[in-house]
Design an enzyme around this catalytic site. Structure first.
Site, mmCIF file in Angstrom:
data_model
loop_
_atom_site.group_PDB
_atom_site.id
_atom_site.type_symbol
_atom_site.label_atom_id
_atom_site.label_comp_id
_atom_site.label_asym_id
_atom_site.label_seq_id
_atom_site.Cartn_x
_atom_site.Cartn_y
_atom_site.Cartn_z
ATOM 1 C CB CYS A 91 10.819 -68.953 8.188
ATOM 2 S SG CYS A 91 11.371 -67.571 7.238
ATOM 3 C CB THR B 172 13.319 -64.638 6.162
ATOM 4 O OG1 THR B 172 14.250 -65.707 6.279
ATOM 5 C CG2 THR B 172 13.741 -63.728 5.017
HETATM 6 P P1 5GP Z 1 6.739 -74.909 6.888
HETATM 7 O O1 5GP Z 1 6.097 -76.027 6.145
HETATM 8 O O2 5GP Z 1 7.297 -75.359 8.211
HETATM 9 O O3 5GP Z 1 5.848 -73.720 7.032
HETATM 10 O O4 5GP Z 1 7.958 -74.395 5.990
HETATM 11 C C1 5GP Z 1 9.020 -75.240 5.651
HETATM 12 C C2 5GP Z 1 10.033 -74.449 4.859
HETATM 13 O O5 5GP Z 1 10.572 -73.368 5.650
HETATM 14 C C3 5GP Z 1 11.273 -75.220 4.454
HETATM 15 O O6 5GP Z 1 11.059 -76.089 3.384
HETATM 16 C C4 5GP Z 1 12.240 -74.087 4.121
HETATM 17 O O7 5GP Z 1 12.052 -73.583 2.830
HETATM 18 C C5 5GP Z 1 11.850 -73.018 5.115
HETATM 19 N N1 5GP Z 1 12.820 -72.950 6.224
HETATM 20 C C6 5GP Z 1 13.293 -73.961 6.975
HETATM 21 N N2 5GP Z 1 14.152 -73.507 7.912
HETATM 22 C C7 5GP Z 1 14.237 -72.173 7.744
HETATM 23 C C8 5GP Z 1 14.976 -71.141 8.394
HETATM 24 O O8 5GP Z 1 15.708 -71.353 9.357
HETATM 25 N N3 5GP Z 1 14.816 -69.881 7.895
HETATM 26 C C9 5GP Z 1 14.009 -69.622 6.832
HETATM 27 N N4 5GP Z 1 13.947 -68.377 6.386
HETATM 28 N N5 5GP Z 1 13.269 -70.568 6.210
HETATM 29 C C10 5GP Z 1 13.389 -71.829 6.668
#
Ligand code: 5GP
Length: 378
Positions: A209, A211
């Protein structure tokens, strides 16, 4: 302009205090929990860890593999109607009986995922009209249908999202509805009143992400969990059960999953920790004799190119594209994660997941680990 001065914590800012424990082995710990929901009429029993609804993680293969451990999967929304009907529907076809029976087991732990635009609604209605709601009035081996839905938008503070959840609940009173993402207690209350059972919590913590770099919006995940669970657990829905929280994103090691549960999260959603495996349903590619798999955010340029024909001019990509070393089957990874959480439980004397937050005291820390030989857990 306003500044909130309260300290906001992330997983990396805390460690868990050990407590007297009569548990002598991790095998004495059960991670299985049963939940009833504020609105949805079904109950669910299993290990409340969910594979994220990303197309490289929330696959049907992942659902089949994780269901073996009673873990959950939010099936990503880019499957075709036919594939979704085959997965969630009644198994009448004779081909590959093994796969069919595994699907049957997997679907009770799987969310149907969707966004809130018209085409998402139409697709859902088409699939639902063919498979129906989850049926519990039949013998267990004949169960099929949709039991849980994950409604996912990047910004859960939009009025259109709240309205969508209200409408969805009116139309589908039985379904277990998980929706998000948000990070504050006030909106959690509004969404639970609007029919949501499980609030997905996390803005910006995800491994893929961007953001926080693009928009500067977000909240450290541990504080987000503590605040939102406080709001959700204090609110009863029409069924008498309270609202629930799924911590979504930011876990990088098994200890983070345990910290999320320790902070009171009811469910923990994982993307990156489950990425890079055979179950991503992608072909690994070779580079310098080593195998890699692509992993990308669902708002990355890669995902937008694949599913929307590119990044629209008015918006920027908010996701990363990374190449992960191929890690083989997900089975050993999930066993490692479950082993880590069980280990936390034995350190604090919790014989099950329900006891873990009651026995969790966090130390605020400045340094967590001795990284003199690197920071990998292997
Ligand atoms: P991780 O476990 O990889 O740290 O986080 C997974 C979460 O990241 C997902 O469930 C979703 O909420 C968030 N996420 C997935 N793709 C994106 C993206 O392209 N942008 C953002 N802002 N969040 C994402």
């Amino acid at each position: 302009m306003h500044i909130k001065q309260d300290l906001q914590l992330d997983f990396k800012d805390v460690l868990i205090e050990p407590k007297r424990s009569s548990l002598s082995s991790r095998s004495a710990v059960s991670l299985i929990k049963t939940y009833n929901f504020a609105h949805g009429r079904y109950s669910w029993t299993g290990v409340p860890i969910i594979a994220a609804n990303m197309d490289t993680v929330g696959t049907m293969s992942m659902a089949r593999a994780l269901a073996e451990h009673q873990c959950m999967t939010a099936i990503h929304k880019h499957y075709t109607i036919e594939q979704l009907v085959e997965f969630f529907g009644k198994k009448t076809s004779k081909h590959d009986q093994d796969l069919l029976s595994q699907n049957k087991h997997a679907m009770q732990h799987s969310f149907y995922s969707m966004g809130i635009v018209q085409k998402d609604v139409e697709k859902f209605e088409k699939v639902l009209s063919q498979v129906g709601y989850w049926r519990e009035d039949v013998p267990e081996h004949e169960n099929y249908g949709i039991k849980m839905v994950c409604v996912d938008v990047a910004n859960g503070y939009m009025q259109s999202f709240v309205d969508f959840c209200t409408e969805f609940r009116k139309k589908h009173p039985k379904i277990i509805l998980m929706a998000g993402n948000v990070v504050t207690g006030n909106i959690v209350e509004e969404l639970i009143f609007s029919g949501v059972d499980i609030l997905k919590v996390g803005i910006g913590p995800g491994s893929a992400c961007t953001t926080r770099k693009m928009a500067g919006v977000g909240r450290p995940q541990l504080s987000a969990i503590i605040d939102t669970t406080d709001a959700a657990h204090g609110l009863d829905g029409p069924t008498g059960a309270n609202g629930l929280i799924c911590s979504d994103g930011g876990c990088t090691v098994p200890a983070d999953v345990a910290k999320a549960f320790g902070a009171n999260a009811d469910f923990v959603m994982l993307g990156g920790m489950l990425a890079g495996h055979t179950e991503s349903e992608m072909e690994p590619f070779e580079k310098d004799g080593k195998k890699f798999l692509k992993f990308y955010g669902m708002s990355s340029s890669e995902a937008m190119q694949k599913y929307s024909g590119g990044v629209a001019e008015y918006r920027a990509s908010e996701g990363k594209v990374v190449e992960l070393p191929y890690r083989g089957d997900v089975n050993s990874t999930i066993l490692e994660i479950l082993g880590g959480v069980r280990s936390t439980c034995t350190y604090v004397g919790a014989s099950n997941l329900k006891e873990l937050p009651k026995r969790t005291t966090f130390y605020r820390t400045t340094i967590q680990t001795n990284d003199v030989y690197g920071n990998s857990i292997k």
